[in-house]
Design a protein around this motif. Structure first.
Motif, short mmCIF file in Angstrom:
data_model
loop_
_atom_site.label_atom_id
_atom_site.label_comp_id
_atom_site.label_asym_id
_atom_site.label_seq_id
_atom_site.Cartn_x
_atom_site.Cartn_y
_atom_site.Cartn_z
N PRO A 1 0.65 -1.05 -0.02
CA PRO A 1 0.05 -0.02 -0.09
C PRO A 1 0.84 1.19 0.04
N GLU B 1 2.10 5.39 -3.54
CA GLU B 1 1.14 4.68 -3.01
C GLU B 1 0.38 3.62 -4.04
N THR B 2 0.22 2.22 -3.88
CA THR B 2 -0.34 1.54 -4.70
C THR B 2 -1.91 1.61 -4.45
N LEU B 3 -2.61 2.18 -5.67
CA LEU B 3 -3.94 2.26 -5.43
C LEU B 3 -4.84 0.94 -5.47
N GLN B 4 -5.86 0.82 -4.59
CA GLN B 4 -6.71 -0.08 -4.86
C GLN B 4 -7.31 -0.25 -6.13
N LYS B 5 -7.03 -1.38 -6.66
CA LYS B 5 -7.62 -1.72 -8.03
C LYS B 5 -9.05 -1.52 -8.27
N ALA B 6 -9.67 -1.97 -7.16
CA ALA B 6 -11.18 -1.84 -7.16
C ALA B 6 -11.89 -0.38 -7.28
N SER B 7 -10.87 0.43 -6.91
CA SER B 7 -11.51 1.89 -6.75
C SER B 7 -11.28 2.71 -8.15
N ASN C 1 -1.34 -3.36 -11.38
CA ASN C 1 -1.52 -2.43 -10.24
C ASN C 1 -1.01 -0.90 -11.02
N GLU D 1 -5.43 8.17 -10.55
CA GLU D 1 -6.69 7.46 -10.45
C GLU D 1 -7.55 7.54 -11.84
#
Length: 620
Positions: free
Chosen positions: A343, A357-363, A376, A545
């Motif tokens: 993260p 920061e590794t972004l949440q893939k779901a977001s 990722n 994003e």
């Protein structure tokens, strides 16, 4: 001679040691490192263990046994404008000059008779000139001071050697070599075509500039290096042909550089702090009261104030050096750091080299094909880029480190030296931000194993061989995956430049693409970096994003180019540009400063269907 200032990136990439430069009053060549004078001021080391280890391993005997590492170039000091000011030396070059025309009421220094629109100017050597206290040169052979201009042409070879053309010898070739009568530069018409320019002696001997462009006409290189001391080594030999080179040509100087992205040595803040101050720590480590001294040095005292003495000593005792093989491509450690999926990567502390920061893939709301293509997305809030100059060439560009396969880097080491004894090398560090796209190996492998892709990869390999044969060097095969990711990188950069606030010329790329026998590493890093803090303002990293949205728009634009169908027809390459596919300035080419491979290995047909409708594109 008046002071002239250059920023650090200009000094390393354009006007480094051995580069020719036109100053307001004189033409010069930038001196080697032996004349980069810090004048007693504290020079600032550039901390980058991986890069130093790589240079030592790759350059070998080109470096001094006492090579100390990397330094910032001397910094201009507003308060010190006298002879004791730090700076980079420059030497007058070339040594031949043309006497300016005098006003109609002045004293002529050329024969009065001139046929038609023929323009004649006296050629003189530096020894015939007077130098004013301000450094200006003038010719006084006629009794009055007349200005002079440096001659436009010099001799050079592909290994970087540089010298004056032996004008008197060539003009009297096959004739009386003892003649010392005046030489004249004669131009007919206004075209500046070589056939309309000649050098003539008053004895009747002459030579056309068109002859000087003939292969091997100037003979072999004499190994002159006017930026070094001594200018020529007695035992030095060069088998390259001497070639005519206009001083203002774009191929007078190709800097040999290598760039790395600094790592966070680990996510341990203490270890990272040690890495960031390693040179200073190494200088005091042997002292019996090491910890006491460390706590008294302002730079170290503030950096280590949150750590105990025992923790510092334990971390130093377990330190294993750079941790990477010098032969290993710098991209590998960079990729492994950014592709961990953690993260938080690095730290957000003051002086940190890397923070992401590794972004949440779901977001991210990924839609096909990006949900399968992207493993990722990392928002890189802060990164540090270190670039080192270690040599240069002329006439022909050297291969870039990006052309080396990802398992083992090979630096081009056949260029010119920066000093006779290289005790250190100049480097710059720049801060920036970026976006890292971790490409899913499974997605790429499915495409790579298709028959159409295998056939296309074979054709690309043949084109890489043809390009290498043009420059008489071994071929560098990067693979079709590199071509595809490189093309996508350019399209992504162009789309980002429309919204992120940075112009396209300020963005840079790093392509991570392994071969078939290597561990899977596929990714794209788009970043920006500057010498100050303006490369970390967040305009680029906050586009992370919207990565999928930007990629969709970028690839949609690639389907049709304003130069189609001509552009699309180049997907099979050409004899003149074998490394150029369906790519032109209207679709994929970017500023040279943005591309890691000089705008080669590009083909939008590998990504999306073109107007020709053939192929098996990655995102088709």
């Amino acid at each position: 001679m008046a002071d002239v200032t250059q920023n650090f990136s200009q000094l390393l990439l354009t006007y480094g040691p051995g580069a020719m430069m036109d100053l307001p009053d004189n033409a010069v060549v930038v001196s080697g490192l032996q004349d980069w004078d810090y004048k007693g001021s504290n020079w600032k080391p550039v901390e980058e263990e991986r890069l130093v280890a790589l240079l030592k391993q790759q350059l070998g005997t080109k470096l001094s046994p006492t090579f100390s590492g990397l330094r910032h170039p001397p910094m201009f000091d507003e308060d010190r404008r006298d002879s004791n000011a730090p700076g980079v030396g420059a030497r007058l070059f070339p040594g031949w000059f043309l006497v300016n025309e005098v006003p109609s009421n002045g004293t002529a220094v050329v024969p009065a008779a001139a046929a038609g629109n023929e323009k004649r100017r006296r050629m003189v050597e530096f020894s015939e000139l007077d130098v004013t206290s301000g450094g200006k040169l003038s010719y006084t052979g006629t009794g009055s001071k007349i200005g002079v201009n440096p001659i436009r042409f010099v001799g050079a070879c592909t290994r970087g050697h540089l010298q004056d053309i032996p004008w008197r010898y060539l003009t009297h070739r096959g004739k009386d070599q003892s003649c010392r009568k005046p030489l004249y530069w004669v131009e007919r018409g206004v075209s500046s075509d070589p056939s309309d320019i000649s050098v003539q002696c008053t004895c009747g001997a002459s030579i056309s500039m068109a002859d000087l462009y003939k292969p091997q006409f100037l003979g072999k290189c004499d190994c002159h290096s006017p930026w070094l001391t001594p200018r020529r080594n007695a035992n030095e030999q060069c088998n390259e042909d001497l070639r005519l080179l206009p001083r203002s040509a774009t191929n007078t100087y190709f800097a040999q550089t290598v760039t790395v992205i600094s790592l966070t040595k680990s996510n341990d803040a203490l270890r990272q702090t040690i890495a960031e101050n390693k040179t200073t720590i190494d200088g005091i480590r042997a002292l019996p009261n090491f910890i006491v001294v460390l706590r008294t040095i302002p730079q170290l005292k503030d950096a280590f104030k949150d750590f105990s003495d025992d923790a510092i000593l334990q971390a130093l005792d377990s330190d294993d050096g750079s941790g990477a093989s010098p032969n290993e491509h710098p991209h590998i450690a960079e990729f492994d750091m950014m592709a961990t999926g953690a993260p938080v990567i690095g730290s957000d502390g003051t002086g940190s080299f890397f923070y992401g920061e590794t972004l949440q893939k779901a977001s991210l709301g990924l839609q096909p094909p990006w949900d399968a293509f992207l493993k990722n997305v990392v928002r890189v809030h802060r990164l540090r880029e270190v670039t080192c100059l270690y040599g240069f060439t002329r006439l022909e560009p050297p291969p870039t480190p990006a052309e080396s396969e990802l398992d083992e880097i090979q630096l081009a080491v056949n260029g010119a030296d920066l000093a006779r004894n290289v005790e250190w090398l100049p480097a710059i560090e720049q801060l920036g931000e970026g976006i890292f796209l971790h490409v899913a190996p499974e997605f790429l492998k499915q495409w790579l194993e298709a028959k159409e892709t295998v056939d296309k990869a074979r054709l690309l390999r043949e084109r890489e061989q043809r390009d290498a044969a043009r420059f008489n060097r071994p071929p560098k095969h990067r693979g079709i995956a590199y071509w595809a990711l490189h093309s996508l990188s350019h399209a992504f950069m162009a789309e980002l430049a429309l919204e992120c606030g940075y112009p396209l010329s300020s963005l840079k790329e790093r392509i991570y693409s392994t071969g078939p026998a290597q561990a899977d590493r596929f990714g794209i890093l788009i970043y920006t970096s500057t010498a100050g803090g303006q490369g970390t303002l967040g305009g680029l990293s906050h586009m992370a994003e919207r990565a999928a949205e930007m990629l969709t728009r970028a690839t949609r634009r690639l389907a049709l180019c304003s130069n189609d169908p001509i552009c699309a027809e180049h997907s099979e390459g050409s004899e003149e540009y074998p490394l150029q596919g369906a790519a032109c300035h209207a679709c994929l080419l970017v500023p040279e400063t943005s591309c890691e491979a000089r705008n080669t290995r590009l083909d939008r047909g590998l990504l999306t269907p073109t107007v020709l409708g053939d192929g098996f594109p990655l995102l088709g």
